[in-house]
Motif scaffolding. Structure first.
Motif, PDB file in Angstrom:
ATOM      1  N   GLU A 298       0.808  -1.230  -0.135  1.00 42.69           N
ATOM      2  CA  GLU A 298       0.034  -0.259  -0.042  1.00 42.69           C
ATOM      3  C   GLU A 298       0.744   1.230   0.177  1.00 42.69           C
ATOM      4  OE1 GLU A 298      -2.565  -0.686   3.506  1.00 42.69           O
ATOM      5  OE2 GLU A 298      -3.758  -2.019   2.309  1.00 42.69           O
ATOM      6  N   MET A 299       1.976   1.213   0.704  1.00 40.43           N
ATOM      7  CA  MET A 299       3.130   2.304   0.710  1.00 40.43           C
ATOM      8  C   MET A 299       3.598   2.644  -0.682  1.00 40.43           C
ATOM      9  SD  MET A 299       5.121   1.239   4.069  1.00 40.43           S
ATOM     10  CE  MET A 299       4.205   1.259   5.722  1.00 40.43           C
ATOM     11  N   ALA A 300       3.853   1.348  -1.386  1.00 43.36           N
ATOM     12  CA  ALA A 300       4.393   1.553  -2.692  1.00 43.36           C
ATOM     13  C   ALA A 300       3.127   2.213  -3.991  1.00 43.36           C
ATOM     14  CB  ALA A 300       4.839   0.245  -3.241  1.00 43.36           C
ATOM     15  N   ASN A 301       2.034   1.704  -3.545  1.00 45.93           N
ATOM     16  CA  ASN A 301       0.887   1.952  -4.392  1.00 45.93           C
ATOM     17  C   ASN A 301       0.794   3.706  -4.285  1.00 45.93           C
ATOM     18  OD1 ASN A 301       0.304  -0.504  -5.299  1.00 45.93           O
ATOM     19  ND2 ASN A 301      -1.135  -0.696  -3.719  1.00 45.93           N
ATOM     20  N   SER A 302       0.760   4.323  -3.096  1.00 37.94           N
ATOM     21  CA  SER A 302       0.403   5.331  -2.662  1.00 37.94           C
ATOM     22  C   SER A 302       1.750   6.384  -3.262  1.00 37.94           C
ATOM     23  CB  SER A 302       0.462   5.654  -1.141  1.00 37.94           C
ATOM     24  OG  SER A 302       0.370   6.918  -0.725  1.00 37.94           O
ATOM     25  N   ALA A 303       2.979   5.648  -3.127  1.00 37.48           N
ATOM     26  CA  ALA A 303       4.383   6.546  -3.369  1.00 37.48           C
ATOM     27  C   ALA A 303       4.030   6.776  -5.117  1.00 37.48           C
ATOM     28  CB  ALA A 303       5.240   5.886  -3.219  1.00 37.48           C
ATOM     29  N   LEU A 333     -24.945  10.265 -16.235  1.00 41.61           N
ATOM     30  CA  LEU A 333     -25.100   9.197 -15.580  1.00 41.61           C
ATOM     31  C   LEU A 333     -24.529   7.870 -16.262  1.00 41.61           C
ATOM     32  CD1 LEU A 333     -27.683   9.476 -12.550  1.00 41.61           C
ATOM     33  CD2 LEU A 333     -25.036   9.354 -12.455  1.00 41.61           C
ATOM     34  N   ALA A 334     -25.351   7.783 -17.455  1.00 41.34           N
ATOM     35  CA  ALA A 334     -25.224   6.702 -18.617  1.00 41.34           C
ATOM     36  C   ALA A 334     -23.616   6.981 -18.977  1.00 41.34           C
ATOM     37  CB  ALA A 334     -26.352   7.052 -19.484  1.00 41.34           C
ATOM     38  N   GLU A 335     -23.208   8.044 -19.308  1.00 39.29           N
ATOM     39  CA  GLU A 335     -21.956   8.432 -19.880  1.00 39.29           C
ATOM     40  C   GLU A 335     -20.920   7.885 -18.805  1.00 39.29           C
ATOM     41  OE1 GLU A 335     -20.937   8.858 -22.799  1.00 39.29           O
ATOM     42  OE2 GLU A 335     -22.845   9.505 -23.558  1.00 39.29           O
ATOM     43  N   LEU A 336     -21.029   8.071 -17.569  1.00 36.95           N
ATOM     44  CA  LEU A 336     -20.285   7.884 -16.576  1.00 36.95           C
ATOM     45  C   LEU A 336     -20.156   6.316 -16.313  1.00 36.95           C
ATOM     46  CD1 LEU A 336     -21.044  10.492 -13.813  1.00 36.95           C
ATOM     47  CD2 LEU A 336     -18.948  10.272 -14.890  1.00 36.95           C
ATOM     48  N   SER A 337     -21.237   5.545 -16.525  1.00 39.15           N
ATOM     49  CA  SER A 337     -21.292   4.209 -16.489  1.00 39.15           C
ATOM     50  C   SER A 337     -20.364   3.401 -17.273  1.00 39.15           C
ATOM     51  CB  SER A 337     -22.790   3.629 -16.648  1.00 39.15           C
ATOM     52  OG  SER A 337     -23.072   3.612 -17.820  1.00 39.15           O
ATOM     53  N   LYS A 338     -20.039   4.218 -18.373  1.00 38.77           N
ATOM     54  CA  LYS A 338     -18.749   3.304 -19.327  1.00 38.77           C
ATOM     55  C   LYS A 338     -17.492   3.685 -18.782  1.00 38.77           C
ATOM     56  CE  LYS A 338     -22.295   4.787 -23.085  1.00 38.77           C
ATOM     57  NZ  LYS A 338     -22.370   5.800 -24.237  1.00 38.77           N
ATOM     58  N   GLN A 339     -17.227   4.439 -18.033  1.00 40.28           N
ATOM     59  CA  GLN A 339     -15.863   4.971 -17.600  1.00 40.28           C
ATOM     60  C   GLN A 339     -15.538   3.924 -16.361  1.00 40.28           C
ATOM     61  OE1 GLN A 339     -13.961   6.951 -19.332  1.00 40.28           O
ATOM     62  NE2 GLN A 339     -15.701   7.357 -20.529  1.00 40.28           N
ATOM     63  N   ARG A 340     -14.297   3.735 -16.329  1.00 33.83           N
ATOM     64  CA  ARG A 340     -13.554   2.900 -15.090  1.00 33.83           C
ATOM     65  C   ARG A 340     -12.534   3.747 -14.275  1.00 33.83           C
ATOM     66  NH1 ARG A 340     -10.177  -1.761 -17.640  1.00 33.83           N
ATOM     67  NH2 ARG A 340      -9.653   0.348 -19.006  1.00 33.83           N
ATOM     68  N   THR A 341     -12.729   3.537 -12.937  1.00 36.37           N
ATOM     69  CA  THR A 341     -11.588   4.100 -11.944  1.00 36.37           C
ATOM     70  C   THR A 341     -10.256   3.634 -12.385  1.00 36.37           C
ATOM     71  OG1 THR A 341     -13.302   4.428 -10.335  1.00 36.37           O
ATOM     72  CG2 THR A 341     -11.165   4.284  -9.832  1.00 36.37           C
ATOM     73  N   LEU A 342      -9.546   4.358 -12.578  1.00 34.53           N
ATOM     74  CA  LEU A 342      -8.046   4.166 -13.233  1.00 34.53           C
ATOM     75  C   LEU A 342      -7.026   4.584 -12.046  1.00 34.53           C
ATOM     76  CD1 LEU A 342      -8.169   4.931 -17.069  1.00 34.53           C
ATOM     77  CD2 LEU A 342      -8.296   2.667 -15.637  1.00 34.53           C
ATOM     78  N   GLY A 343      -6.422   3.822 -11.180  1.00 32.41           N
ATOM     79  CA  GLY A 343      -5.249   4.284 -10.212  1.00 32.41           C
ATOM     80  C   GLY A 343      -5.885   5.033  -9.115  1.00 32.41           C
ATOM     81  N   GLY A 344      -7.101   4.739  -8.831  1.00 35.20           N
ATOM     82  CA  GLY A 344      -7.717   5.320  -7.835  1.00 35.20           C
ATOM     83  C   GLY A 344      -8.496   6.937  -8.188  1.00 35.20           C
ATOM     84  N   LEU A 345      -8.275   6.973  -9.488  1.00 36.42           N
ATOM     85  CA  LEU A 345      -8.847   8.395  -9.938  1.00 36.42           C
ATOM     86  C   LEU A 345     -10.490   8.035 -10.763  1.00 36.42           C
ATOM     87  CD1 LEU A 345      -5.745  10.217 -11.605  1.00 36.42           C
ATOM     88  CD2 LEU A 345      -6.886  10.021  -9.298  1.00 36.42           C
ATOM     89  N   ARG A 405     -11.301  13.480 -14.288  1.00 32.99           N
ATOM     90  CA  ARG A 405     -10.955  12.715 -13.270  1.00 32.99           C
ATOM     91  C   ARG A 405     -10.679  13.614 -11.704  1.00 32.99           C
ATOM     92  NH1 ARG A 405     -11.397   7.098 -14.569  1.00 32.99           N
ATOM     93  NH2 ARG A 405     -11.053   6.910 -16.628  1.00 32.99           N
ATOM     94  N   VAL A 406     -11.254  12.772 -10.900  1.00 35.51           N
ATOM     95  CA  VAL A 406     -10.938  13.441  -9.525  1.00 35.51           C
ATOM     96  C   VAL A 406     -10.538  12.147  -8.587  1.00 35.51           C
ATOM     97  CG1 VAL A 406     -13.074  14.557  -9.657  1.00 35.51           C
ATOM     98  CG2 VAL A 406     -13.350  12.579  -8.916  1.00 35.51           C
ATOM     99  N   GLN A 407      -9.737  12.760  -7.744  1.00 37.90           N
ATOM    100  CA  GLN A 407      -9.131  11.818  -6.842  1.00 37.90           C
ATOM    101  C   GLN A 407      -9.862  11.823  -5.356  1.00 37.90           C
ATOM    102  OE1 GLN A 407      -5.137  12.564  -5.962  1.00 37.90           O
ATOM    103  NE2 GLN A 407      -4.739  10.874  -4.384  1.00 37.90           N
ATOM    104  N   ARG A 408     -10.170  10.816  -4.837  1.00 39.83           N
ATOM    105  CA  ARG A 408     -10.884  10.875  -3.350  1.00 39.83           C
ATOM    106  C   ARG A 408      -9.708  10.754  -2.174  1.00 39.83           C
ATOM    107  NH1 ARG A 408     -16.023  10.424  -2.667  1.00 39.83           N
ATOM    108  NH2 ARG A 408     -16.513  10.013  -4.680  1.00 39.83           N
ATOM    109  N   LEU A 409      -9.878  11.870  -1.604  1.00 40.57           N
ATOM    110  CA  LEU A 409      -8.877  11.770  -0.368  1.00 40.57           C
ATOM    111  C   LEU A 409      -9.458  10.958   0.909  1.00 40.57           C
ATOM    112  CD1 LEU A 409      -7.854  15.811  -0.788  1.00 40.57           C
ATOM    113  CD2 LEU A 409      -6.593  13.809  -1.911  1.00 40.57           C
ATOM    114  N   ALA A 410      -8.565  11.077   1.787  1.00 41.28           N
ATOM    115  CA  ALA A 410      -8.758  10.155   2.877  1.00 41.28           C
ATOM    116  C   ALA A 410     -10.212  10.739   3.624  1.00 41.28           C
ATOM    117  CB  ALA A 410      -7.621  10.118   3.897  1.00 41.28           C
ATOM    118  N   ASP A 411     -10.345  12.000   3.647  1.00 44.89           N
ATOM    119  CA  ASP A 411     -11.559  12.603   4.305  1.00 44.89           C
ATOM    120  C   ASP A 411     -12.819  12.523   3.592  1.00 44.89           C
ATOM    121  OD1 ASP A 411     -11.056  14.607   2.548  1.00 44.89           O
ATOM    122  OD2 ASP A 411     -10.404  16.311   3.998  1.00 44.89           O
TER     123      ASP A 411
END
Length: 817
Positions: A298-303, A333-345, A405-411
């Motif tokens: 998990e440390m490596a992924n985050s780094a 929402l239909a367009e978003l359903s076609k997209q995947r999360t990539l690298g946490g984004l 693309r957005v990154q969800r932070l810990a909070d």
């Protein structure tokens, strides 16, 4: 009247006899072809391959069938009652065949002309599922009946039920009741409610028709019917019945969720298991424990995520993935359903632009805010060396309808981001054994399953120089040897070609100590060392570290890191510096267990012997020593007895321990005063490493270690292109290395290598490189092997060193260019 009674009686006897004779004939005809029921006791159900971290967390599951076999004693009694109420309420009383059910099936066939039900008992379904096909024919049904009778004679009712609940298909790749409970409710069959048990019990009849995900209305009807049957049969009381009826149909799709994200590790383990066991790897229920702890991974992924995102932000925003202005929320929402999360984004669509930030719609249907502060980096991307004007407001960055693309932070808050165009790889090894402790093969496995850590052969640049310096230290050179950092030209008259190697800064420092030349990464010093030692002999020396000679160029450019090597190969080679001179081979699988928990394989890699750092001897064979296979190669299946009785393997020493000790001190200076100075921020005194940057900054590297971890990081593009004018190993790769090593070594005590015997620390004249007198100004202490103490006379200015360097090649270096 009496005659009529006699006629009826004899007619009845004739019918019975005919049936008996018919069944007897069928039995005599079919029984020789019937399989042995005894085989059911040793039946091997298909169970997927599961891969775990070293601390027992699930990394991945591979296999077509999801199955978790369960013992009869573990089946909740209420589920058995629900199942029998739905499928065979007379199961405990019949002997494998229920005449009443068969008669009802026959009556329906006569009335309709079509087979409505098969009249099968649970025992007959076991016979069909294990031995027969789903063909609808009288011969198959006869075989089913005969097998059911045999099964009842040889197995107990509990054994039959255990076979049945573990074999049946229940939709969505779930085989068996425990797998179905996991798929539909995310928990074991032991933990589901009465209503949920009834829903699962209703699936065997028609897994697709009564599937709660595909047909929730029919699934609820079937569930409620089974609950009603249980109530009428006295299996549950009225309160339980009413409460279960009132429970909503709360099924949802649950896939086995990895407890640690390590897809590249999982794929490497899968490939190795297929190499060992072939297609059986997917069905035999192997449990594979890797050498990777979940926290380090998990440390490596985050780094890697942080490092690539920071690099990407330095070069600007490339714009939205697409634009959908004027569309409705449902269309978004239909367009978003076609997209995947990539690298946490995560994908999101901008719904509103304000002065303080933007609002976005996420794939889950939620509206969330993104603050302007997280968008200020988004200068327009022009090229890797140029960006547009800094944005002054959110409107300069995004518009309504933009797919971003957005990154969800810990909070839980969101940060404006984009998928990096560059890629990275990180490999962290235990240098004493070769155990892989963390591995990242790219930004996102979902984006590309190409494992750059083990498959991408790239030029390591200056991070390769320590191998040349190691050869020099083993050839009579010392850290104090003076080598001329001056221009040099190589010409090839045959092709009218001239090579003028230069330093990165295009400056020359004249005679310079080897220690200083390494931490300042002077290219011309490395070339002169290689020239003096000879390319051929140096290649032979470097090949000891496990490199393929075909990947090492047979010319002086080798000194500049023009070999083509993977991050895994670099990390393995560097581990020799970290462990005191021993060759290790990276490995991933620590243990393989069977479905029953029996250990089939335990890793026994060649390890550095304890106390080896105090030894200074060297065993350097002419050819590289083979000590194992790299991950991904197909080793032979190891017999259990051999795997558990083989003695501990000892790694072969390939470099003098004093050489690696001196080289480590030189590489520590890279961090203290050289190109790796950023790593001083970690506040440790036991780190050694080296940056590497290739021509036009197409590849950026940092390799570094202490005695606990050897870690290599690479950053670059899959199709080589410049990372940018100001991007080097120290700016692109080193931050990733620092983020990982800082976290991995947090709260760990300093662990530098132990000093071996035969090392001297002597005062040296910085000008001449000879032993200093008490009056020598600016003298400094340097490390030497006992036999390589500094000379009393001046060193030669052409790079010649004291001692006995390796002889040069038969052909002059001039002929190589």
């Amino acid at each position: 009247m009496i005659r009529l009674l006699k006629f009826c009686w004899w007619s009845f006897v004739a019918v019975i006899c005919s049936l008996v004779l018919g069944l007897s004939g069928a039995f005599l005809y079919l029984s020789p072809n019937l399989p042995s029921v005894e085989s059911l006791r040793s039946i091997q159900l298909q169970i997927p391959l599961r891969v775990y971290s070293s601390d027992g967390k699930l990394i991945a599951e591979f296999g077509e069938m999801r199955r978790s076999p369960i013992r009869f004693e573990e089946i909740p009694p209420q589920f058995i009652q629900a199942l029998l109420s739905a499928e065979d309420d007379n199961f405990l009383n019949h002997y494998g065949v229920d005449p009443g059910s068969l008669m009802r099936a026959a009556t329906q066939l006569v009335k309709t002309g079509h087979i409505q039900t098969g009249g099968s008992t649970i025992t007959m379904q076991v016979a069909k599922n294990f031995f027969l096909t789903s063909e609808r024919s009288f011969s198959r049904k006869t075989n089913e009946i005969l097998l059911a009778l045999q099964i009842e004679r040889e197995l107990t009712k509990d054994e039959i039920l255990e076979l049945y609940v573990n074999k049946i298909y229940l939709g969505n790749r779930a085989y068996g009741i425990d797998a179905a409970a996991q798929v539909y409710y995310g928990k074991s069959i032991r933990d589901v409610s009465l209503a949920q048990m009834a829903m699962i019990a209703g699936l065997p009849k028609a897994p697709s028709r009564f599937n709660p995900l595909a047909n929730p209305v029919r699934a609820k009807e079937r569930r409620d019917w089974i609950l009603g049957r249980m109530y009428r049969l006295g299996k549950i009381d009225q309160a339980s019945y009413q409460n279960a009826l009132a429970e909503p149909l709360n099924a949802s799709y649950h896939v086995p969720t990895p407890e640690v994200y390590a897809p590249y590790v999982a794929e490497m383990a899968r490939a190795e298991m297929v190499g060992r066991y072939g297609s059986d790897a997917y069905t035999e229920g192997f449990r594979v424990t890797t050498s990777v702890p979940s926290d380090l991974q998990e440390m490596a992924n985050s780094a890697v995520l942080k490092g690539l995102s920071e690099y990407d932000e330095r070069h600007g925003y490339r714009g939205p993935l697409a634009r959908f202005p004027g569309k409705s929320r449902s269309e978004w929402l239909a367009e978003l359903s076609k997209q995947r999360t990539l690298g946490g984004l995560e994908p999101a669509i901008v719904t509103q632009v304000e002065k303080t930030g933007i609002s976005v719609l996420t794939r889950s249907g939620q509206d969330q805010q993104i603050a302007w502060d997280s968008m200020k980096w988004a200068r327009p991307f022009i090229n890797t060396n140029a960006q547009g004007r800094a944005p002054q407001s959110p409107a300069d960055v995004a518009q309504v309808g933009d797919l971003v693309r957005v990154q969800r932070l810990a909070d839980g808050t969101l940060k404006f981001s984009q998928v990096p165009a560059a890629q990275s790889a990180l490999v962290s090894l235990d240098p004493t054994s070769g155990a892989i402790r963390a591995l990242v093969g790219g930004f996102s496995f979902e984006q590309s399953n190409y494992n750059r850590a083990t498959q991408a052969k790239r030029q390591p640049g200056s991070s390769f120089k320590p191998f040349v310096y190691s050869a020099a230290l083993d050839s009579g050179y010392t850290a104090a040897s003076l080598v001329n950092d001056a221009p040099i030209v190589f010409a090839d008259p045959n092709v009218d070609k001239v090579w003028r190697p230069k330093n990165d800064t295009n400056t020359f420092l004249g005679p310079i100590r080897m220690r200083e030349a390494l931490y300042k990464s002077r290219n011309l010093v490395s070339i002169r060392l290689l020239q003096a030692m000879g390319v051929g002999r140096t290649v032979d020396y470097i090949a000891r570290f496990g490199f393929n000679k075909q990947d090492l160029p047979y010319n002086l450019s080798l000194a500049l890191g023009t070999a083509t090597l993977t991050p895994m190969e670099i990390a393995a080679g560097w581990s020799t510096f970290a462990n005191g001179g021993y060759k290790i081979s990276p490995y991933l699988i620590e243990r393989i267990e069977s479905r029953s928990g029996e250990t089939l394989f335990t890793a026994n890699p060649p390890r550095v012997p304890q106390g080896a750092e105090d030894q200074a001897g060297i065993a350097a064979p002419e050819q590289p020593i083979s000590t194992g296979s790299l991950p991904g190669e197909a080793p032979n299946a190891i017999d259990q007895a051999f795997a558990t009785t083989q003695p501990p393997a000892v790694a072969e020493r390939i470099v003098d321990g004093r050489t690696t000790y001196i080289l480590t001190s030189m590489l520590q200076d890279v961090i203290k005063r050289g190109t790796g100075r950023r790593a001083l921020a970690l506040g440790r005194n036991d780190l050694a490493g080296k940056t590497g940057t290739t021509n036009e900054s197409k590849d950026a590297w940092f390799s570094g270690y202490n005695a606990d971890f050897m870690t290599t990081v690479w950053v670059g593009f899959d199709q080589p292109e410049s990372l940018g004018r100001r991007e080097y190993g120290g700016t692109a790769a080193l931050p990733i290395w620092m983020n990982y090593m800082g976290a991995a070594l947090k709260d760990k005590p300093s662990h530098p290598p132990a000093e071996p015997q035969g090392i001297l620390s002597l005062r040296v004249d910085p000008i001449s490189g000879r032993a200093a007198t008490p009056s020598t100004p600016n003298a400094y202490f340097e490390l030497f092997k006992a036999e390589d103490s500094p000379p009393n006379g001046d060193e030669l200015g052409n790079g010649a060193a004291p001692g006995s360097p390796l002889p040069a090649d038969e052909s002059a270096p001039m002929d190589l260019f």
